[in-house]
Design a protein around this motif. Structure first.
Motif, PDB file in Angstrom:
ATOM      1  N   SER A   1       1.431  11.903  -0.795  1.00 41.61           N
ATOM      2  CA  SER A   1       1.402  12.009   1.045  1.00 41.61           C
ATOM      3  C   SER A   1       0.297  11.705   1.810  1.00 41.61           C
ATOM      4  O   SER A   1       0.330  11.168   2.407  1.00 41.61           O
ATOM      5  CB  SER A   1       2.145  13.299   1.119  1.00 41.61           C
ATOM      6  N   GLY A   2      -0.725  12.082   0.856  1.00 42.68           N
ATOM      7  CA  GLY A   2      -2.373  11.926   1.627  1.00 42.68           C
ATOM      8  C   GLY A   2      -2.211   9.901   1.688  1.00 42.68           C
ATOM      9  O   GLY A   2      -2.854   9.837   2.989  1.00 42.68           O
ATOM     10  N   LEU A   3      -2.106   9.336   0.774  1.00 43.09           N
ATOM     11  CA  LEU A   3      -2.039   7.842   0.778  1.00 43.09           C
ATOM     12  C   LEU A   3      -1.890   7.561   1.828  1.00 43.09           C
ATOM     13  O   LEU A   3      -1.559   6.883   3.276  1.00 43.09           O
ATOM     14  CB  LEU A   3      -2.203   7.596  -0.645  1.00 43.09           C
ATOM     15  N   SER A   4       0.091   8.353   2.147  1.00 45.84           N
ATOM     16  CA  SER A   4       0.752   7.993   2.723  1.00 45.84           C
ATOM     17  C   SER A   4       0.411   7.788   4.483  1.00 45.84           C
ATOM     18  O   SER A   4      -0.031   6.914   5.012  1.00 45.84           O
ATOM     19  CB  SER A   4       2.492   8.262   2.909  1.00 45.84           C
ATOM     20  N   GLY A   5      -0.678   8.521   4.909  1.00 45.29           N
ATOM     21  CA  GLY A   5      -0.617   9.297   5.933  1.00 45.29           C
ATOM     22  C   GLY A   5      -2.220   7.901   6.212  1.00 45.29           C
ATOM     23  O   GLY A   5      -2.762   7.736   7.577  1.00 45.29           O
ATOM     24  N   ILE A   6      -2.783   8.249   5.379  1.00 45.28           N
ATOM     25  CA  ILE A   6      -3.534   7.469   5.973  1.00 45.28           C
ATOM     26  C   ILE A   6      -3.473   5.502   6.375  1.00 45.28           C
ATOM     27  O   ILE A   6      -3.456   4.801   7.038  1.00 45.28           O
ATOM     28  CB  ILE A   6      -4.846   6.539   4.571  1.00 45.28           C
TER      29      ILE A   6
ATOM     30  N   TYR B   1       0.805  -1.287   0.406  1.00 45.33           N
ATOM     31  CA  TYR B   1      -0.293   0.132  -0.591  1.00 45.33           C
ATOM     32  C   TYR B   1       0.585   0.801   0.065  1.00 45.33           C
ATOM     33  O   TYR B   1       0.901   2.060  -1.091  1.00 45.33           O
ATOM     34  CB  TYR B   1      -1.003  -0.043   1.259  1.00 45.33           C
ATOM     35  N   VAL B   2       1.680   1.168   1.079  1.00 46.36           N
ATOM     36  CA  VAL B   2       2.490   2.424   0.781  1.00 46.36           C
ATOM     37  C   VAL B   2       3.213   2.799   0.155  1.00 46.36           C
ATOM     38  O   VAL B   2       3.157   3.950  -1.194  1.00 46.36           O
ATOM     39  CB  VAL B   2       3.759   2.494   2.307  1.00 46.36           C
ATOM     40  N   GLY B   3       3.682   1.784  -0.663  1.00 46.10           N
ATOM     41  CA  GLY B   3       4.444   1.429  -1.650  1.00 46.10           C
ATOM     42  C   GLY B   3       3.974   2.111  -3.381  1.00 46.10           C
ATOM     43  O   GLY B   3       4.970   2.944  -3.420  1.00 46.10           O
ATOM     44  N   GLN B   4       2.799   1.558  -3.101  1.00 41.80           N
ATOM     45  CA  GLN B   4       2.335   2.215  -3.942  1.00 41.80           C
ATOM     46  C   GLN B   4       1.736   3.646  -3.912  1.00 41.80           C
ATOM     47  O   GLN B   4       2.099   4.594  -5.541  1.00 41.80           O
ATOM     48  CB  GLN B   4       0.542   1.710  -4.025  1.00 41.80           C
ATOM     49  N   ALA B   5       1.604   4.525  -2.672  1.00 41.89           N
ATOM     50  CA  ALA B   5       1.905   5.998  -3.206  1.00 41.89           C
ATOM     51  C   ALA B   5       2.970   6.502  -3.119  1.00 41.89           C
ATOM     52  O   ALA B   5       2.443   7.095  -3.633  1.00 41.89           O
ATOM     53  CB  ALA B   5       1.252   5.982  -0.709  1.00 41.89           C
ATOM     54  N   TRP B   6       4.003   5.580  -2.691  1.00 39.61           N
ATOM     55  CA  TRP B   6       5.153   6.484  -2.632  1.00 39.61           C
ATOM     56  C   TRP B   6       5.780   6.207  -3.737  1.00 39.61           C
ATOM     57  O   TRP B   6       5.878   7.370  -5.067  1.00 39.61           O
ATOM     58  CB  TRP B   6       6.533   5.989  -2.359  1.00 39.61           C
ATOM     59  N   ASN B   7       5.240   5.306  -4.725  1.00 35.02           N
ATOM     60  CA  ASN B   7       5.290   5.031  -6.186  1.00 35.02           C
ATOM     61  C   ASN B   7       4.787   6.164  -7.147  1.00 35.02           C
ATOM     62  O   ASN B   7       5.540   6.431  -8.147  1.00 35.02           O
ATOM     63  CB  ASN B   7       4.755   3.974  -6.714  1.00 35.02           C
ATOM     64  N   LEU B   8       3.501   6.527  -7.109  1.00 35.90           N
ATOM     65  CA  LEU B   8       2.910   7.443  -7.409  1.00 35.90           C
ATOM     66  C   LEU B   8       3.714   8.802  -8.282  1.00 35.90           C
ATOM     67  O   LEU B   8       4.110   9.899  -8.415  1.00 35.90           O
ATOM     68  CB  LEU B   8       1.412   8.094  -6.498  1.00 35.90           C
ATOM     69  N   MET B   9       4.441   9.441  -6.577  1.00 37.26           N
ATOM     70  CA  MET B   9       6.078  10.489  -7.074  1.00 37.26           C
ATOM     71  C   MET B   9       6.386   9.840  -7.619  1.00 37.26           C
ATOM     72  O   MET B   9       6.582  11.045  -8.856  1.00 37.26           O
ATOM     73  CB  MET B   9       6.054  10.775  -5.276  1.00 37.26           C
TER      74      MET B   9
END
Lengths: 335, 234
Positions: A224-229, A46-54
């Motif tokens: 960052s929002g996804l990572s916050g979740i 999940y967090v990887g997906q959020a980071w990958n977006l950036m």
């Protein structure tokens, strides 16, 4: 779903459906140990997906993603501990603060043309000094850590995120599936094409009229929002938060390693990477248990990761994608 | 159509353009020639909104656009084909073309623009699903031009379109530019290949160390002794 499968062969559709069904049924099929490993796998996916977006989509390297996860975790946990605010409400504060932090970093980086490695250093700096600041705030538990009250309940309490591992498993599975769907949709949107253009060649993108600043800011905000979740889930699953381990650079690296191994810029890279790395760590633990020398496990684990990155520099997913012939030839490459 | 006057551009303390004025009329091909580092690319980038001038004005159809961000300039109908092609190598040819048609003015005519580009460059249609990085140099230049045309521009600035291409391909590239011009596209052509671009151009400007030192009709400049000596080696 349709977008995720665009360009996929029938075989890929079957595989994805099978994987989905297996993950849904997993708590009934595996023991509690395997379930605990799966939970960690999904969190990294999940967090990887959020980071990958950036980085993978918009081309902006962050090495401080622990900051956004940590902010989300601390915000929701502190509100819960001090005001009994349930996490479903705390998540709004968590996302708002994480997005704010991302926007500040993004603004500084993009307005003053801090690029590449220097931008990454900026993200590290913010994560590190936030960790130091948190260690000095008693309201957040200081350096001693912030603890959530653990109580054994007969029933899962989804609203307060208190309950069994099975509940946490389904929550993180839902988040991971949701992030995959969101990223897939974004990647096929106009914004996604802008991001890819920026990633490939920022100058050329600007020459075509891509509004660089706006597009990059949106990428940072969503990431960052996804990572916050993810941080909210992290706080309530682990029940304890320590500033150094939460905001430290080693945590940031840990959060992104799965994606690097799986394939930056691909949709399934973060998921595949997490499914390879976390179990690999567990196997290493089991193998090196009898040796009794400190550091043997991280040594071999590091060696294995280095080998993967060395031999599959663009990640495991693009390689697996070709190996299993998952495409139907209408799309350029693995997704 | 485009009127640049008294443009000063700096990189930090170094002055790149010094009081540059230039005029492009509708339907013309205007050439800007000069040696490496004379400020040709800076001029294009400043008009395109990728550099903010310190002084001077840039008017397009009467609107002052100096200092506008690039996406607003593009949306007015000013396109550019940047130096060195700058295609997106891992995106497919079709995706590359799509990136050219994202701004409001271009979105409505996306399909007809695509047909036009494919008609102009049939090779791009054949390779639509291929990653752009696998194209040959000439094909990449076609793609760069096609991507720019997807934005439905009225004025296109070509920065060194012949750079690094085989002579035969240079000829067909210039033929394409001439054809686009006949179809109504106004062109600004920045070239080191002085002889070729002066033959093609209605008006031409010679840029030296950030200043316009000569200007006039293309054929006149071709006969000018200073030009012949400095750029044509005659």
């Amino acid at each position: 779903m349709r977008r995720i499968l665009e360009g996929a062969s029938p075989r890929a559709r079957v595989l994805l459906a099978a994987l989905g069904a297996l993950l849904l049924a997993a708590p009934f099929l595996v023991d509690s140990y395997v379930l605990s490993v799966l939970i960690i796998v999904l969190f990294f996916a999940y967090v990887g997906q959020a980071w990958n977006l950036m980085l993978g989509f918009a081309g902006q390297l962050s090495l401080g993603h622990a900051l956004f996860v940590g902010i989300g975790a601390y915000a929701s946990a502190a509100l819960f501990v001090h005001f009994h605010l349930p996490p479903w409400a705390g998540v709004f504060a968590a996302v708002a603060l994480a997005v704010l932090a991302g926007s500040v970093i993004g603004y500084l980086g993009f307005r003053f043309s801090i690029r590449g490695a220097y931008f990454a250093l900026l993200t590290i700096a913010f994560a590190e000094f936030t960790g130091i600041a948190v260690a000095h705030v008693d309201w957040l538990g200081g350096s001693g850590g912030l603890f959530l009250p653990v109580s054994n309940r007969a029933h899962d309490d989804l609203a307060n995120l208190r309950g069994s591992p099975t509940m946490f498993y389904y929550v993180i599975l839902t988040l991971t599936a949701g992030a995959l769907a969101l990223c897939s949709w974004l990647l096929n949107s106009r914004l996604g094409l802008y991001w890819k253009a920026i990633r490939e060649d920022q100058e050329a993108a600007e020459a075509l009229g891509v509004p660089l600043f706006r597009c990059k800011m949106i990428a940072v905000a969503i990431s960052s929002g996804l990572s916050g979740i993810g941080g909210v889930w992290y706080a309530f699953y682990y029940n304890n938060l320590f500033p150094e381990t939460t905001f430290g650079t080693s945590h940031s690296i840990e959060l992104i390693l799965a994606t690097v191994v799986g394939g930056v810029g691909t949709l399934f890279g973060p998921i595949l990477g997490a499914f390879v790395l976390t179990p690999l760590g567990e196997v290493m633990t089991a193998l090196t248990e009898g040796i009794g020398i400190d550091g043997v496990k991280p040594f071999f684990w590091g060696l294995a990761v280095a080998a993967i990155v060395l031999f599959r520099p663009s990640g495991l997913w693009p390689w697996l994608y070709r190996l299993l012939a998952l495409g139907n030839g209408t799309r350029g490459g693995p997704r | 159509m485009l009127e640049v006057s008294d443009l000063d551009v700096f990189y930090g303390d170094a002055q790149a353009l010094d009081g540059v004025s230039l005029r492009v009329d509708e339907g013309e091909i205007v050439a800007v020639v000069g040696a490496n580092g004379a400020g040709k690319s800076t001029l294009i980038r400043t008009i395109a909104g990728m550099h903010r001038p310190r002084r001077g004005s840039i008017r397009f159809r009467g609107t002052e656009i100096a200092g506008w961000p690039s996406h607003r300039v593009c949306d007015l109908g000013i396109g550019q084909v940047a130096e060195g092609r700058q295609i997106f190598p891992s995106l497919t040819v079709a995706e590359n073309l799509e990136t050219g048609a994202m701004l409001p003015r271009a979105r409505a005519s996306r399909r007809s623009s695509l047909e036009r580009v494919y008609h102009l460059f049939p090779r791009l249609r054949e390779r639509a699903a291929q990653p752009a990085g696998t194209l040959s140099g000439g094909e990449q230049q076609m793609l760069a031009i096609g991507r720019c045309l997807m934005g439905a521009p009225e004025l296109v600035m070509f920065d060194e379109p012949s750079l690094g291409l085989a002579p035969a391909i240079v000829q067909s590239m210039l033929a394409i530019i001439r054809q686009l011009n006949r179809e109504g596209l106004t062109c600004v052509l920045v070239e080191q290949n002085v002889a070729v671009s002066l033959k093609l151009a209605g008006h031409a400007y010679v840029l030296e160390n950030g200043r316009v030192t000569l200007s006039g009709r293309g054929e006149e400049l071709l006969r000018d002794d200073r030009v012949r000596e400095a750029y044509l080696g005659l």
